[in-house]
Design a protein around this motif. Structure first.
Motif, PDB file in Angstrom:
ATOM      1  N   SER A   1      13.741  -4.188  41.170  1.00 27.92           N
ATOM      2  CA  SER A   1      12.472  -4.381  40.462  1.00 27.92           C
ATOM      3  C   SER A   1      12.547  -5.595  39.535  1.00 27.92           C
ATOM      4  CB  SER A   1      12.122  -3.157  39.630  1.00 27.92           C
ATOM      5  OG  SER A   1      12.230  -2.009  40.381  1.00 27.92           O
ATOM      6  N   VAL A   2      13.726  -5.780  38.906  1.00 29.25           N
ATOM      7  CA  VAL A   2      13.891  -6.949  38.026  1.00 29.25           C
ATOM      8  C   VAL A   2      13.715  -8.240  38.827  1.00 29.25           C
ATOM      9  CG1 VAL A   2      15.559  -8.231  36.613  1.00 29.25           C
ATOM     10  CG2 VAL A   2      15.345  -5.776  36.349  1.00 29.25           C
ATOM     11  N   VAL A   3      14.320  -8.275  40.058  1.00 32.92           N
ATOM     12  CA  VAL A   3      14.171  -9.473  40.905  1.00 32.92           C
ATOM     13  C   VAL A   3      12.694  -9.697  41.223  1.00 32.92           C
ATOM     14  CG1 VAL A   3      14.819 -10.583  43.077  1.00 32.92           C
ATOM     15  CG2 VAL A   3      16.436  -9.110  41.926  1.00 32.92           C
ATOM     16  N   LEU A   4      11.968  -8.603  41.443  1.00 32.86           N
ATOM     17  CA  LEU A   4      10.550  -8.710  41.822  1.00 32.86           C
ATOM     18  C   LEU A   4       9.701  -9.229  40.659  1.00 32.86           C
ATOM     19  CD1 LEU A   4       8.392  -8.112  43.971  1.00 32.86           C
ATOM     20  CD2 LEU A   4       8.286  -5.790  43.149  1.00 32.86           C
ATOM     21  N   PHE A   5       9.984  -8.766  39.428  1.00 31.68           N
ATOM     22  CA  PHE A   5       9.060  -9.047  38.328  1.00 31.68           C
ATOM     23  C   PHE A   5       9.453 -10.222  37.439  1.00 31.68           C
ATOM     24  CE2 PHE A   5       7.988  -4.491  39.071  1.00 31.68           C
ATOM     25  CZ  PHE A   5       6.691  -4.740  39.473  1.00 31.68           C
ATOM     26  N   THR A   6      10.703 -10.660  37.503  1.00 33.53           N
ATOM     27  CA  THR A   6      11.109 -11.714  36.568  1.00 33.53           C
ATOM     28  C   THR A   6      10.488 -13.070  36.920  1.00 33.53           C
ATOM     29  OG1 THR A   6      12.975 -12.752  35.497  1.00 33.53           O
ATOM     30  CG2 THR A   6      13.222 -12.331  37.807  1.00 33.53           C
ATOM     31  N   ARG A   7      10.310 -13.896  35.869  1.00 31.92           N
ATOM     32  CA  ARG A   7       9.785 -15.249  36.095  1.00 31.92           C
ATOM     33  C   ARG A   7      10.920 -16.270  36.036  1.00 31.92           C
ATOM     34  NH1 ARG A   7       6.117 -17.410  32.462  1.00 31.92           N
ATOM     35  NH2 ARG A   7       6.716 -16.010  30.804  1.00 31.92           N
ATOM     36  N   TYR A   8      12.102 -15.816  35.640  1.00 39.45           N
ATOM     37  CA  TYR A   8      13.242 -16.721  35.500  1.00 39.45           C
ATOM     38  C   TYR A   8      14.156 -16.603  36.716  1.00 39.45           C
ATOM     39  CZ  TYR A   8      11.660 -16.766  30.703  1.00 39.45           C
ATOM     40  OH  TYR A   8      10.896 -16.902  29.591  1.00 39.45           O
ATOM     41  N   ALA A   9      14.449 -17.734  37.347  1.00 45.21           N
ATOM     42  CA  ALA A   9      15.266 -17.727  38.560  1.00 45.21           C
ATOM     43  C   ALA A   9      16.681 -17.211  38.286  1.00 45.21           C
ATOM     44  CB  ALA A   9      15.329 -19.129  39.133  1.00 45.21           C
ATOM     45  N   LEU A  10      17.217 -17.599  37.113  1.00 46.15           N
ATOM     46  CA  LEU A  10      18.596 -17.215  36.788  1.00 46.15           C
ATOM     47  C   LEU A  10      18.721 -15.696  36.617  1.00 46.15           C
ATOM     48  CD1 LEU A  10      21.177 -18.842  36.354  1.00 46.15           C
ATOM     49  CD2 LEU A  10      20.768 -18.693  33.919  1.00 46.15           C
ATOM     50  N   VAL A  11      17.737 -15.104  35.919  1.00 45.27           N
ATOM     51  CA  VAL A  11      17.745 -13.644  35.712  1.00 45.27           C
ATOM     52  C   VAL A  11      17.637 -12.927  37.064  1.00 45.27           C
ATOM     53  CG1 VAL A  11      16.500 -11.714  34.646  1.00 45.27           C
ATOM     54  CG2 VAL A  11      16.729 -13.858  33.428  1.00 45.27           C
ATOM     55  N   GLY A  12      16.784 -13.470  37.944  1.00 45.92           N
ATOM     56  CA  GLY A  12      16.634 -12.882  39.272  1.00 45.92           C
ATOM     57  C   GLY A  12      17.924 -12.912  40.066  1.00 45.92           C
ATOM     58  N   ALA A  13      18.623 -14.054  40.004  1.00 45.27           N
ATOM     59  CA  ALA A  13      19.878 -14.184  40.762  1.00 45.27           C
ATOM     60  C   ALA A  13      20.938 -13.233  40.203  1.00 45.27           C
ATOM     61  CB  ALA A  13      20.369 -15.622  40.696  1.00 45.27           C
ATOM     62  N   LEU A  14      20.974 -13.095  38.853  1.00 46.73           N
ATOM     63  CA  LEU A  14      21.950 -12.181  38.248  1.00 46.73           C
ATOM     64  C   LEU A  14      21.647 -10.727  38.641  1.00 46.73           C
ATOM     65  CD1 LEU A  14      22.442 -13.665  34.692  1.00 46.73           C
ATOM     66  CD2 LEU A  14      24.193 -13.344  36.418  1.00 46.73           C
ATOM     67  N   ALA A  15      20.348 -10.378  38.622  1.00 47.42           N
ATOM     68  CA  ALA A  15      19.961  -9.014  39.006  1.00 47.42           C
ATOM     69  C   ALA A  15      20.304  -8.752  40.470  1.00 47.42           C
ATOM     70  CB  ALA A  15      18.467  -8.806  38.779  1.00 47.42           C
ATOM     71  N   LEU A  16      20.153  -9.784  41.306  1.00 47.31           N
ATOM     72  CA  LEU A  16      20.497  -9.630  42.721  1.00 47.31           C
ATOM     73  C   LEU A  16      22.004  -9.416  42.901  1.00 47.31           C
ATOM     74  CD1 LEU A  16      19.265  -9.711  45.552  1.00 47.31           C
ATOM     75  CD2 LEU A  16      19.932 -12.080  45.663  1.00 47.31           C
ATOM     76  N   ALA A  17      22.807 -10.135  42.072  1.00 44.93           N
ATOM     77  CA  ALA A  17      24.266  -9.941  42.136  1.00 44.93           C
ATOM     78  C   ALA A  17      24.618  -8.505  41.761  1.00 44.93           C
ATOM     79  CB  ALA A  17      24.961 -10.926  41.202  1.00 44.93           C
ATOM     80  N   VAL A  18      23.958  -7.978  40.713  1.00 45.32           N
ATOM     81  CA  VAL A  18      24.195  -6.584  40.299  1.00 45.32           C
ATOM     82  C   VAL A  18      23.786  -5.629  41.422  1.00 45.32           C
ATOM     83  CG1 VAL A  18      23.464  -4.793  38.666  1.00 45.32           C
ATOM     84  CG2 VAL A  18      23.962  -7.080  37.851  1.00 45.32           C
ATOM     85  N   ASN A  19      22.629  -5.901  42.031  1.00 43.76           N
ATOM     86  CA  ASN A  19      22.109  -5.072  43.124  1.00 43.76           C
ATOM     87  C   ASN A  19      23.107  -5.017  44.287  1.00 43.76           C
ATOM     88  OD1 ASN A  19      20.500  -4.884  45.755  1.00 43.76           O
ATOM     89  ND2 ASN A  19      19.015  -4.223  44.258  1.00 43.76           N
ATOM     90  N   THR A  20      23.603  -6.204  44.671  1.00 39.81           N
ATOM     91  CA  THR A  20      24.551  -6.279  45.790  1.00 39.81           C
ATOM     92  C   THR A  20      25.841  -5.530  45.469  1.00 39.81           C
ATOM     93  OG1 THR A  20      23.631  -8.454  46.158  1.00 39.81           O
ATOM     94  CG2 THR A  20      25.579  -7.912  47.403  1.00 39.81           C
ATOM     95  N   SER A  21      26.338  -5.714  44.232  1.00 40.54           N
ATOM     96  CA  SER A  21      27.581  -5.029  43.851  1.00 40.54           C
ATOM     97  C   SER A  21      27.391  -3.518  43.832  1.00 40.54           C
ATOM     98  CB  SER A  21      28.048  -5.482  42.476  1.00 40.54           C
ATOM     99  OG  SER A  21      28.032  -6.849  42.380  1.00 40.54           O
ATOM    100  N   LEU A  22      26.232  -3.059  43.346  1.00 38.73           N
ATOM    101  CA  LEU A  22      25.983  -1.607  43.296  1.00 38.73           C
ATOM    102  C   LEU A  22      25.941  -1.025  44.713  1.00 38.73           C
ATOM    103  CD1 LEU A  22      23.327  -1.263  40.460  1.00 38.73           C
ATOM    104  CD2 LEU A  22      25.710  -0.560  40.405  1.00 38.73           C
ATOM    105  N   ILE A  23      25.320  -1.760  45.654  1.00 38.11           N
ATOM    106  CA  ILE A  23      25.309  -1.293  47.045  1.00 38.11           C
ATOM    107  C   ILE A  23      26.741  -1.225  47.579  1.00 38.11           C
ATOM    108  CG2 ILE A  23      24.581  -1.905  49.394  1.00 38.11           C
ATOM    109  CD1 ILE A  23      21.990  -2.928  48.199  1.00 38.11           C
TER     110      ILE A  23
END
Lengths: 156, 86
Positions: free
Chosen positions: A18-40
């Motif tokens: 959801s953070v990747v979907l709603f954020t306006r900052y590219a860096l925050v999105g990429a960090l959230a995606l890294a967290v998402n991938t690690s959690l999976i």
């Protein structure tokens, strides 16, 4: 306890996407995606799919997402401008319909839980999977070297 | 629960692809979709009786393909964004 950990992992996956979907900052999105991938990856390790889980964390989260982070920081992308309400509405419409259709279309997915301890992960990693993980790491290194060569070529 | 999470990942990934203007952010959306697909494939694998070796070879090929494709996309994007041709 095991179910609680699983619930936390699922919750983390949903929140980070959801953070990747709603954020306006590219860096925050990429960090959230890294967290998402690690959690999976952690979820897969917990469900006894060690190789894919380790690969997911080491190669995918540790390699590819770091590439993306590197590119975003290098380009210095700024925050996106706020969107008009119609665009947000269309976005929610796309999200809702895709969610509905994919939920209805997917077959019953469930992990066959065999359970695994941390000691087993260590043993399995050192005895069986070590050579495979090293192979992937070497292949990824060759990709990284070619990437750096390409970038340095473009600068000249 | 896995089904719900997979559907959520795929739909939020597609939402990102359609909502964001920046190509790098669109790539993040594609990654989210890919995460959902990986989770779905893993759940199917755990139900089947595949041989371990075949699984590992498939895993290596899969991860390597992802690495190569993503690198090519990123390098192209970086070059294009640098020259402002996107």
């Amino acid at each position: 306890m095991a179910q609680l950990i699983e619930a936390v992992l699922y919750f983390g996956i949903i929140v980070s996407s959801s953070v990747v979907l709603f954020t306006r900052y590219a860096l925050v999105g990429a960090l959230a995606l890294a967290v998402n991938t690690s959690l999976i990856g952690f979820l897969l390790i917990k469900k006894d799919l060690l190789f894919i889980g380790l690969g997911q964390i080491a190669v995918y989260a540790g390699g590819i997402i770091v590439f993306i982070l590197f590119t975003i920081t290098m380009l210095g992308l700024k925050a996106e401008i706020k969107k008009p309400i119609t665009e947000i509405f269309v976005g929610f419409l796309i999200f809702g319909t895709t969610f509905l259709f994919s939920y209805l279309a997917l077959p019953d997915l469930d992990f066959v839980d065999r359970g695994v301890s941390v000691v087993e992960i260590g043993k399995k990693f050192l005895n069986d999977l070590f050579i495979h993980v090293i192979t992937v790491a070497i292949l990824l290194n060759s990709v990284l070297v070619s990437y750096i060569l390409l970038i340095s070529d473009s600068r000249e | 629960m896995v089904k719900f999470v997979v559907a959520f990942l795929i739909s939020s990934g597609l939402g990102v692809v359609f909502l964001k203007k920046n190509p790098l952010l669109m790539l993040l959306g594609l990654e989210l979709c890919l995460n959902g697909v990986i989770l779905a494939i893993a759940a199917r694998y755990s139900q089947s009786n595949f041989e371990d070796d075949a699984l590992i070879i498939a895993g290596i090929l899969f991860l390597f393909c992802i690495a190569v494709i993503e690198t090519v996309i990123l390098a192209t994007l970086q070059l294009k964004l640098k020259h402002n041709s996107l």
